[in-house]
Design a protein around this motif. Structure first.
Motif, PDB file in Angstrom:
ATOM      1  N   ASN A  31     -22.722 -19.590 -16.940  1.00  0.00           N
ATOM      2  CA  ASN A  31     -22.641 -18.135 -17.004  1.00  0.00           C
ATOM      3  C   ASN A  31     -23.459 -17.547 -18.144  1.00  0.00           C
ATOM      4  OD1 ASN A  31     -20.915 -17.873 -14.759  1.00  0.00           O
ATOM      5  ND2 ASN A  31     -19.231 -18.578 -16.026  1.00  0.00           N
ATOM      6  N   LEU A  32     -23.771 -18.328 -19.141  1.00  0.00           N
ATOM      7  CA  LEU A  32     -24.564 -17.845 -20.264  1.00  0.00           C
ATOM      8  C   LEU A  32     -25.960 -17.434 -19.806  1.00  0.00           C
ATOM      9  CD1 LEU A  32     -24.691 -17.380 -23.326  1.00  0.00           C
ATOM     10  CD2 LEU A  32     -25.557 -19.711 -23.540  1.00  0.00           C
ATOM     11  N   ALA A  33     -26.506 -18.149 -18.862  1.00  0.00           N
ATOM     12  CA  ALA A  33     -27.840 -17.809 -18.354  1.00  0.00           C
ATOM     13  C   ALA A  33     -27.852 -16.403 -17.748  1.00  0.00           C
ATOM     14  CB  ALA A  33     -28.284 -18.835 -17.320  1.00  0.00           C
ATOM     15  N   ILE A  34     -26.816 -16.045 -17.026  1.00  0.00           N
ATOM     16  CA  ILE A  34     -26.726 -14.703 -16.445  1.00  0.00           C
ATOM     17  C   ILE A  34     -26.648 -13.665 -17.553  1.00  0.00           C
ATOM     18  CG2 ILE A  34     -25.282 -13.166 -15.042  1.00  0.00           C
ATOM     19  CD1 ILE A  34     -24.397 -15.730 -13.522  1.00  0.00           C
ATOM     20  N   PHE A  35     -25.838 -13.941 -18.559  1.00  0.00           N
ATOM     21  CA  PHE A  35     -25.668 -13.020 -19.679  1.00  0.00           C
ATOM     22  C   PHE A  35     -26.982 -12.821 -20.430  1.00  0.00           C
ATOM     23  CE2 PHE A  35     -24.475 -12.125 -24.108  1.00  0.00           C
ATOM     24  CZ  PHE A  35     -23.734 -10.971 -23.909  1.00  0.00           C
ATOM     25  N   VAL A  36     -27.678 -13.890 -20.741  1.00  0.00           N
ATOM     26  CA  VAL A  36     -28.942 -13.800 -21.480  1.00  0.00           C
ATOM     27  C   VAL A  36     -29.990 -13.071 -20.652  1.00  0.00           C
ATOM     28  CG1 VAL A  36     -30.843 -15.164 -22.439  1.00  0.00           C
ATOM     29  CG2 VAL A  36     -28.480 -15.805 -22.926  1.00  0.00           C
ATOM     30  N   PHE A  37     -30.058 -13.356 -19.359  1.00  0.00           N
ATOM     31  CA  PHE A  37     -31.050 -12.717 -18.488  1.00  0.00           C
ATOM     32  C   PHE A  37     -30.839 -11.202 -18.427  1.00  0.00           C
ATOM     33  CE2 PHE A  37     -32.662 -11.445 -14.275  1.00  0.00           C
ATOM     34  CZ  PHE A  37     -33.987 -11.788 -14.467  1.00  0.00           C
ATOM     35  N   SER A  38     -29.608 -10.738 -18.612  1.00  0.00           N
ATOM     36  CA  SER A  38     -29.344  -9.303 -18.528  1.00  0.00           C
ATOM     37  C   SER A  38     -29.997  -8.526 -19.667  1.00  0.00           C
ATOM     38  CB  SER A  38     -27.832  -9.049 -18.512  1.00  0.00           C
ATOM     39  OG  SER A  38     -27.254  -9.415 -19.748  1.00  0.00           O
ATOM     40  N   PHE A  39     -30.440  -9.216 -20.708  1.00  0.00           N
ATOM     41  CA  PHE A  39     -31.079  -8.554 -21.840  1.00  0.00           C
ATOM     42  C   PHE A  39     -32.599  -8.696 -21.833  1.00  0.00           C
ATOM     43  CE2 PHE A  39     -26.751  -9.033 -23.334  1.00  0.00           C
ATOM     44  CZ  PHE A  39     -26.517  -7.781 -23.878  1.00  0.00           C
ATOM     45  N   THR A  40     -33.190  -9.093 -20.737  1.00  0.00           N
ATOM     46  CA  THR A  40     -34.650  -9.232 -20.691  1.00  0.00           C
ATOM     47  C   THR A  40     -35.283  -7.855 -20.506  1.00  0.00           C
ATOM     48  OG1 THR A  40     -34.588  -9.672 -18.333  1.00  0.00           O
ATOM     49  CG2 THR A  40     -34.643 -11.586 -19.799  1.00  0.00           C
ATOM     50  N   CYS A  41     -35.575  -7.233 -21.602  1.00  0.00           N
ATOM     51  CA  CYS A  41     -36.156  -5.885 -21.556  1.00  0.00           C
ATOM     52  C   CYS A  41     -37.516  -5.834 -22.240  1.00  0.00           C
ATOM     53  CB  CYS A  41     -35.203  -4.883 -22.198  1.00  0.00           C
ATOM     54  SG  CYS A  41     -34.714  -5.323 -23.864  1.00  0.00           S
ATOM     55  N   HIS A  42     -38.071  -6.991 -22.558  1.00  0.00           N
ATOM     56  CA  HIS A  42     -39.330  -7.033 -23.293  1.00  0.00           C
ATOM     57  C   HIS A  42     -40.486  -6.383 -22.555  1.00  0.00           C
ATOM     58  CE1 HIS A  42     -39.116 -10.677 -20.869  1.00  0.00           C
ATOM     59  NE2 HIS A  42     -40.410 -10.591 -20.785  1.00  0.00           N
ATOM     60  N   ILE A  68     -30.479  -2.486 -27.142  1.00  0.00           N
ATOM     61  CA  ILE A  68     -29.783  -3.736 -26.827  1.00  0.00           C
ATOM     62  C   ILE A  68     -28.321  -3.644 -27.236  1.00  0.00           C
ATOM     63  CG2 ILE A  68     -29.635  -6.188 -27.441  1.00  0.00           C
ATOM     64  CD1 ILE A  68     -32.685  -6.249 -27.361  1.00  0.00           C
ATOM     65  N   GLY A  69     -28.033  -2.980 -28.343  1.00  0.00           N
ATOM     66  CA  GLY A  69     -26.644  -2.784 -28.769  1.00  0.00           C
ATOM     67  C   GLY A  69     -25.844  -1.973 -27.757  1.00  0.00           C
ATOM     68  N   CYS A  70     -26.446  -0.889 -27.245  1.00  0.00           N
ATOM     69  CA  CYS A  70     -25.765  -0.072 -26.222  1.00  0.00           C
ATOM     70  C   CYS A  70     -25.529  -0.874 -24.947  1.00  0.00           C
ATOM     71  CB  CYS A  70     -26.591   1.176 -25.915  1.00  0.00           C
ATOM     72  SG  CYS A  70     -26.607   2.391 -27.243  1.00  0.00           S
ATOM     73  N   ALA A  71     -26.535  -1.636 -24.532  1.00  0.00           N
ATOM     74  CA  ALA A  71     -26.376  -2.467 -23.336  1.00  0.00           C
ATOM     75  C   ALA A  71     -25.279  -3.506 -23.543  1.00  0.00           C
ATOM     76  CB  ALA A  71     -27.696  -3.149 -22.983  1.00  0.00           C
ATOM     77  N   LEU A  72     -25.247  -4.126 -24.713  1.00  0.00           N
ATOM     78  CA  LEU A  72     -24.226  -5.125 -25.013  1.00  0.00           C
ATOM     79  C   LEU A  72     -22.829  -4.520 -24.934  1.00  0.00           C
ATOM     80  CD1 LEU A  72     -23.361  -7.951 -25.995  1.00  0.00           C
ATOM     81  CD2 LEU A  72     -23.635  -7.087 -28.330  1.00  0.00           C
ATOM     82  N   ILE A  73     -22.643  -3.364 -25.522  1.00  0.00           N
ATOM     83  CA  ILE A  73     -21.333  -2.715 -25.488  1.00  0.00           C
ATOM     84  C   ILE A  73     -20.921  -2.405 -24.052  1.00  0.00           C
ATOM     85  CG2 ILE A  73     -20.113  -0.585 -26.100  1.00  0.00           C
ATOM     86  CD1 ILE A  73     -21.751  -0.666 -28.761  1.00  0.00           C
ATOM     87  N   LEU A  74     -21.833  -1.849 -23.275  1.00  0.00           N
ATOM     88  CA  LEU A  74     -21.527  -1.524 -21.881  1.00  0.00           C
ATOM     89  C   LEU A  74     -21.204  -2.778 -21.072  1.00  0.00           C
ATOM     90  CD1 LEU A  74     -21.350   0.656 -19.695  1.00  0.00           C
ATOM     91  CD2 LEU A  74     -23.779   0.292 -19.279  1.00  0.00           C
ATOM     92  N   TYR A  75     -22.015  -3.822 -21.210  1.00  0.00           N
ATOM     93  CA  TYR A  75     -21.774  -5.075 -20.486  1.00  0.00           C
ATOM     94  C   TYR A  75     -20.439  -5.691 -20.879  1.00  0.00           C
ATOM     95  CZ  TYR A  75     -26.743  -5.155 -19.104  1.00  0.00           C
ATOM     96  OH  TYR A  75     -27.962  -4.864 -18.582  1.00  0.00           O
TER      97      TYR A  75
END
Length: 113
Positions: A31-42, A68-75
């Motif tokens: 499940n970590l791979a899904i979580f990390v992929f959700s932050f690919t905004c480069h 990224i902080g806002c996305a993390l909080i929402l996720y």
């Protein structure tokens, strides 16, 4: 009422699975791979830099950190509340767990926009 998700769920419905505070290593890695992929905004960095009036490294770093902080909080809110509600029975798309009604349809539309 219109905004009560429990109106369409009878007391006999079983939709909650077991919850665990800590999982095993292989489940976490899967499940970590899904979580990390959700932050690919480069891929958006160049557009953001071009939109800034004074694109200094410090300002670019601030924008990236805030985004990224806002996305993390929402996720985290969606993940924790979905897991608290449905436990191990939570589906990959959290909205699939909820009943088919106007409020959930509105949420689905909001996600697509």
């Amino acid at each position: 009422g219109m905004f009560n998700l429990e109106d369409n769920v009878s007391s006999d419905d079983t939709c909650r699975g077991e919850t665990e505070l800590v999982t095993d290593f292989s489940s976490t890695m899967k499940n970590l791979a899904i979580f990390v992929f959700s932050f690919t905004c480069h891929q958006n960095v160049f557009t953001i830099v071009n939109e800034l009036k004074r694109p200094t490294q410090r300002r670019v770093d601030s924008v990236i950190g805030i985004a990224i902080g806002c996305a993390l909080i929402l996720y985290l809110i969606v993940a924790v509340e979905g897991y608290k509600t449905y436990g191990s029975e939570v589906k990959g798309n959290i909205l699939l767990n909820y009943p088919q009604n106007g409020l959930v349809t509105t949420m689905r539309i909001g996600i697509t926009v």
